[in-house]
Design a protein around this motif. Structure first.
Motif, PDB file in Angstrom:
ATOM      1  N   ARG A  54       0.801  -0.818   0.349  1.00  0.00           N
ATOM      2  CA  ARG A  54      -0.164   0.143  -0.081  1.00  0.00           C
ATOM      3  C   ARG A  54       0.578   1.332   0.132  1.00  0.00           C
ATOM      4  NH1 ARG A  54      -3.426   3.468   4.004  1.00  0.00           N
ATOM      5  NH2 ARG A  54      -1.793   1.941   5.572  1.00  0.00           N
ATOM      6  N   ASP A  57       2.140   2.442  -2.892  1.00  0.00           N
ATOM      7  CA  ASP A  57       1.332   3.461  -3.941  1.00  0.00           C
ATOM      8  C   ASP A  57       2.160   5.403  -3.732  1.00  0.00           C
ATOM      9  OD1 ASP A  57      -0.005   1.043  -5.500  1.00  0.00           O
ATOM     10  OD2 ASP A  57      -0.901   0.890  -3.811  1.00  0.00           O
ATOM     11  N   TYR A  58       1.845   5.298  -2.829  1.00  0.00           N
ATOM     12  CA  TYR A  58       1.764   6.515  -2.302  1.00  0.00           C
ATOM     13  C   TYR A  58       3.234   6.920  -3.221  1.00  0.00           C
ATOM     14  CZ  TYR A  58      -2.222   7.097   1.023  1.00  0.00           C
ATOM     15  OH  TYR A  58      -3.075   6.325   1.876  1.00  0.00           O
ATOM     16  N   LYS A  61       3.225   7.436  -6.567  1.00  0.00           N
ATOM     17  CA  LYS A  61       2.652   8.769  -6.772  1.00  0.00           C
ATOM     18  C   LYS A  61       3.284   9.876  -7.023  1.00  0.00           C
ATOM     19  CE  LYS A  61      -2.077   6.469  -6.940  1.00  0.00           C
ATOM     20  NZ  LYS A  61      -2.058   5.867  -6.143  1.00  0.00           N
ATOM     21  N   LYS A  81       2.045  -8.176  -9.965  1.00  0.00           N
ATOM     22  CA  LYS A  81       2.202  -6.659  -9.380  1.00  0.00           C
ATOM     23  C   LYS A  81       3.439  -6.580 -10.151  1.00  0.00           C
ATOM     24  CE  LYS A  81       1.089  -6.718  -4.706  1.00  0.00           C
ATOM     25  NZ  LYS A  81       1.372  -6.689  -3.052  1.00  0.00           N
ATOM     26  N   TRP A  85       2.859  -3.393 -12.693  1.00  0.00           N
ATOM     27  CA  TRP A  85       3.475  -1.963 -12.513  1.00  0.00           C
ATOM     28  C   TRP A  85       4.315  -1.853 -13.267  1.00  0.00           C
ATOM     29  CZ3 TRP A  85       4.830   1.152  -7.194  1.00  0.00           C
ATOM     30  CH2 TRP A  85       4.289   1.216  -6.629  1.00  0.00           C
TER      31      TRP A  85
END
Length: 373
Positions: A54, A57-58, A61, A81, A85
């Motif tokens: 999780r 992902d931050y 970005k 993944k 990705w």
């Protein structure tokens, strides 16, 4: 924590009300990012994310809009993944690694730094492997599950001649910077009491945070470390002793391996006391300080924001920032300039936190005050 030269950052964040007070007197040990509006067309630092959960992902970005860094590689144990990705972020196959072939990254000149975002118990292994591959490293909090592991990681990076950072994103966040300034500069006089809490309701029992072999502990190591950090950087002091108490277990199946909640009290040289708590069974996110001539607080305070703050003089008003971008740009610029990372975000800082976490557990288990000096 050592003092460094003060810098203004009112223009860096484009801040309005509340900015001038920060500009007047910055916190004592913070290296601040540049003006984000200024363009940069030079070489970027190539980052490989190791672990695609999780928080990755931050980070991804944040890297998409980073000035000095770019997402160039990934490391994952899940083939799907790697494929997803790779397509989403245009990562070539040669820059996609799994946990078995990770060491081959030593031959990849397109990767400058590995950001380890794995379960806590895997931090030591992959930081050391990345260092041996000649890559700079950032590791998420807690740095490792034991202080001795932290020391091995620091030694491995020093031996390899690479730099090691810990993901202390709040050291670059304006609301927390203001809390540091207010406390360390004694704007409202000597701080006497700090209260900080962070907690949330965990999911089902398959969450790796509930498995001691992967997490190294319960909410203390996952969330409580933020409370320890906040107390230390608000006061600008190191604690000298701690007492602690485990909370009750309300779900013996879910919390068979780790604590459900824990409360602790840190004592500081100035006489200040920090009361803190963390839990996997209730939601809370707060940082409060009471001083001789007033108070200051954030709530939400130490999560991902948006933050809200006020003092006995009125509301705080700072812009919401991309915390991951801001952190990565600050670190990226330093490394691109071949400079040393400031001590407040290095492995040495991570080691201090883990030593305190170990002392909190000892105090809770024994019921005794544990010295930290």
């Amino acid at each position: 924590m050592r003092k460094i030269s003060r810098r203004t950052f009112i223009h860096n964040f484009g801040v309005g009300v509340g900015a001038t007070s920060v500009m007047a007197s910055l916190p004592s040990f913070i290296a601040l990012p540049e003006n984000p509006s200024e363009t940069y067309d030079g070489v970027k630092l190539n980052i490989a994310l190791c672990g695609l959960g999780r928080y990755a992902d931050y980070l991804a970005k944040g890297l998409e809009v980073s000035k000095y860094c770019r997402l160039a590689g990934i490391v994952t144990g899940t083939p799907s993944k790697a494929l997803d990705w790779g397509k989403k972020y245009s990562i070539p196959e040669k820059n996609r690694y799994n946990y078995q072939n990770f060491d081959e990254i030593i031959h990849n000149k397109d990767i400058d730094l590995v950001y380890v975002v794995l379960p806590n118990a895997m931090h030591k292994e992959f930081v050391i492997r990345a260092a041996k591959a000649g890559k700079h490293v950032i590791v998420e909090k807690p740095m490792a599950v034991t202080a001795s592991d932290c020391e091995e990681m620091i030694a491995a990076c020093e031996k390899a001649g690479v730099q090691l950072a810990v993901g202390y994103r709040l050291h670059f966040e304006p609301y927390n910077l203001e809390m540091m300034r207010l406390g360390q500069e004694k704007v409202f006089g000597q701080v006497r009491l700090v209260e900080t809490s962070l907690g949330y309701n965990t999911g089902d029992t398959i969450d790796w945070h509930l498995k001691r072999s992967l997490s190294g502990g319960g909410p203390l190591v996952n969330l409580g470390i933020y409370c320890v950090q906040a107390s230390r950087y608000l006061l600008g002091e190191e604690p000298i002793s701690v007492t602690a108490q485990f909370g009750p277990i309300t779900n013996k199946v879910k919390f068979a391996e780790v604590e459900e909640s824990i409360t602790w009290q840190l004592n500081f040289p100035s006489g200040a006391v920090s009361n803190s708590s963390t839990s996997y069974s209730c939601g809370v996110d707060r940082l409060f300080a009471s001083a001789d001539e007033g108070f200051f607080e954030l709530s939400p305070a130490i999560s991902y924001g948006p933050f809200r703050g006020r003092t006995s003089n009125g509301e705080m008003n700072f812009p919401e920032i991309n915390q991951q971008q801001t952190q990565m740009d600050a670190i990226g610029k330093i490394l691109l300039e071949n400079k040393k990372l400031p001590s407040h975000i290095t492995g040495a800082e991570g080691l201090k936190d883990v030593k305190i976490l170990e002392a909190i557990y000892e105090a809770a288990k024994t019921g005794k005050k544990v010295s930290l000096v």
